[in-house]
Design an enzyme around this catalytic site. Structure first.
Site, PDB file in Angstrom:
ATOM      1  N   ASN A   6      29.588 -28.466 -33.661  1.00 29.03           N
ATOM      2  CA  ASN A   6      30.576 -27.403 -33.800  1.00 29.03           C
ATOM      3  C   ASN A   6      29.994 -26.149 -33.135  1.00 29.03           C
ATOM      4  O   ASN A   6      29.146 -25.483 -33.717  1.00 29.03           O
ATOM      5  CB  ASN A   6      30.845 -27.175 -35.296  1.00 29.03           C
ATOM      6  CG  ASN A   6      31.834 -26.059 -35.535  1.00 29.03           C
ATOM      7  OD1 ASN A   6      32.288 -25.396 -34.594  1.00 29.03           O
ATOM      8  ND2 ASN A   6      32.161 -25.840 -36.795  1.00 29.03           N
TER       9      ASN A   6
ATOM     10  N   ARG B 279      39.752  -9.984 -39.101  1.00 28.23           N
ATOM     11  CA  ARG B 279      41.040 -10.063 -38.386  1.00 28.23           C
ATOM     12  C   ARG B 279      42.171  -9.536 -39.253  1.00 28.23           C
ATOM     13  O   ARG B 279      42.186  -9.760 -40.470  1.00 28.23           O
ATOM     14  CB  ARG B 279      41.350 -11.515 -38.002  1.00 28.23           C
ATOM     15  CG  ARG B 279      40.514 -12.012 -36.860  1.00 28.23           C
ATOM     16  CD  ARG B 279      40.872 -13.455 -36.526  1.00 28.23           C
ATOM     17  NE  ARG B 279      39.667 -14.215 -36.313  1.00 28.23           N
ATOM     18  CZ  ARG B 279      39.500 -15.494 -36.623  1.00 28.23           C
ATOM     19  NH1 ARG B 279      40.493 -16.179 -37.142  1.00 28.23           N
ATOM     20  NH2 ARG B 279      38.364 -16.086 -36.391  1.00 28.23           N
TER      21      ARG B 279
ATOM     22  N   HIS C  44      42.382 -24.463 -38.181  1.00 28.86           N
ATOM     23  CA  HIS C  44      41.787 -25.013 -39.411  1.00 28.86           C
ATOM     24  C   HIS C  44      42.423 -26.364 -39.755  1.00 28.86           C
ATOM     25  O   HIS C  44      42.394 -26.789 -40.901  1.00 28.86           O
ATOM     26  CB  HIS C  44      42.021 -24.083 -40.624  1.00 28.86           C
ATOM     27  CG  HIS C  44      41.160 -22.858 -40.639  1.00 28.86           C
ATOM     28  ND1 HIS C  44      41.591 -21.694 -41.213  1.00 28.86           N
ATOM     29  CD2 HIS C  44      39.911 -22.617 -40.187  1.00 28.86           C
ATOM     30  CE1 HIS C  44      40.639 -20.768 -41.106  1.00 28.86           C
ATOM     31  NE2 HIS C  44      39.619 -21.316 -40.485  1.00 28.86           N
TER      32      HIS C  44
ATOM     33  N   ARG D  21      33.985 -30.579 -32.456  1.00 26.71           N
ATOM     34  CA  ARG D  21      35.110 -29.771 -32.896  1.00 26.71           C
ATOM     35  C   ARG D  21      35.614 -28.988 -31.684  1.00 26.71           C
ATOM     36  O   ARG D  21      34.836 -28.281 -31.037  1.00 26.71           O
ATOM     37  CB  ARG D  21      34.657 -28.804 -33.984  1.00 26.71           C
ATOM     38  CG  ARG D  21      35.755 -27.864 -34.360  1.00 26.71           C
ATOM     39  CD  ARG D  21      35.280 -26.784 -35.276  1.00 26.71           C
ATOM     40  NE  ARG D  21      36.415 -25.958 -35.648  1.00 26.71           N
ATOM     41  CZ  ARG D  21      36.312 -24.707 -36.047  1.00 26.71           C
ATOM     42  NH1 ARG D  21      35.125 -24.137 -36.127  1.00 26.71           N
ATOM     43  NH2 ARG D  21      37.369 -24.038 -36.384  1.00 26.71           N
TER      44      ARG D  21
ATOM     45  N   GLU E  37      34.956 -30.510 -42.880  1.00 22.82           N
ATOM     46  CA  GLU E  37      35.518 -30.809 -41.559  1.00 22.82           C
ATOM     47  C   GLU E  37      34.619 -31.780 -40.786  1.00 22.82           C
ATOM     48  O   GLU E  37      35.112 -32.638 -40.064  1.00 22.82           O
ATOM     49  CB  GLU E  37      35.674 -29.494 -40.771  1.00 22.82           C
ATOM     50  CG  GLU E  37      36.750 -28.604 -41.355  1.00 22.82           C
ATOM     51  CD  GLU E  37      36.574 -27.138 -41.005  1.00 22.82           C
ATOM     52  OE1 GLU E  37      35.708 -26.488 -41.628  1.00 22.82           O
ATOM     53  OE2 GLU E  37      37.285 -26.636 -40.125  1.00 22.82           O
TER      54      GLU E  37
END
Ligand code: ADP
Length: 414
Positions: free
Chosen positions: A7, A249, A188, A99, A395
């Site tokens: 990742n 964000r 996600h 990923r 994940e």
């Protein structure tokens, strides 16, 4: 099969080595053999590596780029002192799973990486300029280091490909979708898919009975409405900037703010988006930090007004999405929290779900307090009309499993 899961972020490389195969997937007996992270790539990097059952190795060293980071990990894997179960040399790694953040409309299912797939991931760069380039760096580095080894890409956007047109289109001229593919993609996805999968296992139900809202609350945050096991709607948009309030964000804002800042502050477009991506959210409102733990402490210990405001705005936004998705799905069976905040903060979970009596949502306070750093647990009261769960996301596990299935050419079971 031993799968190396990579990742790659802009200045970090996280990895796990997971031993799994079709039998292990079926029986939920996959095994993590090693994991680690190299942060601050490009300068004095911070390196944390751990073979399961062995003490962690922590060190700081200059690491130039992602290729150098992967080489560092490879040297560590093959070092006789490292002692990863079942792994002595590089050939004991059988496949690599990557990923990849944005696959747009063309890359939906996890796929074996070849030159054509790389071209398509490159084509998605305008949609994910911050994310796809480091993902590609990881792919290039792994191709150099493991020539001929099967490599699989798993897309964050993939799970959301089932959203209907009415949910993924923005109300802007349709030609802009036709010409530039401007639409909601959602992110996600691997995390939301994992939570839906675990929920199905916990409840012992078929996929088409999974009607839930998943809330991934970490540094990045997103909500997903999962109906009949498929993503119906999600809060992130064409980019990960839309939706919930996040660490740095903004999430949803009036797009006219961008023009206002350009005209009134003399800011460039890049500067405005830098503010919205890196200096907004929890950090922007509090003026203190993007770290929820620290904000909660500031609020508790010093009654800091803006820390409280940041947390209130964060929780209220989550609540609004819960309400919207309950309406959109005509009711849900469960709400599932995950991510660093969702898995570890009883207080934030309680604040997101406060005053939802109209929906019959009731937490069991004791269970909520207990559910910190656990794998999975129900935290709603027995008489709650909607159940509430905490489920730790994973994940990497899904990426490893997808890698096995793609390499063996077995379609996704879940
Ligand atoms: P990322 O999105 O980068 O993977 P994580 O999922 O690790 O991030 O989530 C990071 C966030 O989780 C940070 O805001 C951190 O403060 C928060 N967090 C971790 N532990 C706790 C805790 N015990 N209480 C509140 N927030 C926590």
């Amino acid at each position: 099969m031993n799968v190396l899961v990579l990742n790659c972020g802009s200045s970090s490389l996280k990895f796990q080595i997971i031993q799994t195969d079709l039998e292990a997937i079926k029986n939920d007996q996959d095994k993590v053999l090693a994991r680690g992270v190299i942060e601050r790539i490009g300068s004095q990097a911070i390196i944390t590596l751990r073979a399961v059952g062995q003490p962690a190795l922590k060190t700081a060293e200059p690491i130039r780029d992602h290729k150098a980071a992967l080489n560092y990990i490879i040297n560590w894997i093959t070092d006789p002192n490292t002692k990863i179960e079942g792994i002595k040399e590089l050939s004991d790694i059988h496949a690599i799973g990557h990923r990849v953040v944005h696959g747009a409309e063309q890359l939906v299912k996890s796929v074996l990486i070849d030159d054509n797939v790389i071209d398509q991931i490159e084509d998605c760069i305008p949609l994910a300029p911050l994310h796809n380039p480091p993902n590609l760096k990881g792919i290039y580095a792994a191709r150099d280091a493991f020539p001929g080894l099967p490599q699989v890409a798993v897309f964050d956007t993939g799970f959301h490909s089932t959203m209907p047109e009415q949910n993924y289109l923005y109300a802007i001229p349709y030609q802009l979708y036709r010409r530039f593919k401007i639409r909601k993609y959602g992110f996600h996805g691997t995390s939301h898919r994992y939570i839906a999968y675990r929920y199905r296992k916990i409840k012992g139900i078929e996929r088409d009975k999974v009607n839930i809202i998943t809330l991934h609350l970490g540094n990045g945050c997103s909500a997903c409405a999962i109906k009949g096991g498929f993503s119906l709607d999600t809060s992130m948009g064409m980019t990960p900037l839309e939706g919930l309030v996040m660490g740095t964000r903004s999430g949803d804002i009036d797009p006219a703010i961008v023009e206002f800042l350009i005209h009134n502050e003399g800011a460039t477009v890049e500067e405005v988006f830098n503010v919205l991506n890196k200096r907004s959210g929890l950090l922007g409102i509090s003026g203190l930090t993007n770290d929820m733990r620290d904000l909660l402490e500031e609020e508790r210990e010093h009654q800091d007004r803006r820390a409280r405001l940041a947390i209130d705005i964060f929780c209220n936004r989550v609540k609004k999405y819960i309400g919207a998705y309950i309406a959109e799905m005509n009711g849900v069976d469960s709400i599932c929290f995950t991510g660093g905040i969702g898995e570890n903060s009883p207080e934030i979970r309680a604040r997101c779900l406060s005053n939802l009596d109209f929906f019959g949502i009731k937490l069991d306070e004791e269970l909520n307090q207990k559910a910190v750093g656990i794998k999975e647990m129900k935290i709603s009261a027995e008489d709650s009309r909607i159940e509430v769960y905490v489920i730790a996301t994973n994940e990497e596990l899904l990426i490893a499993r997808d890698t096995v299935r793609v390499v063996l050419n077995v379609p996704r079971i879940w």
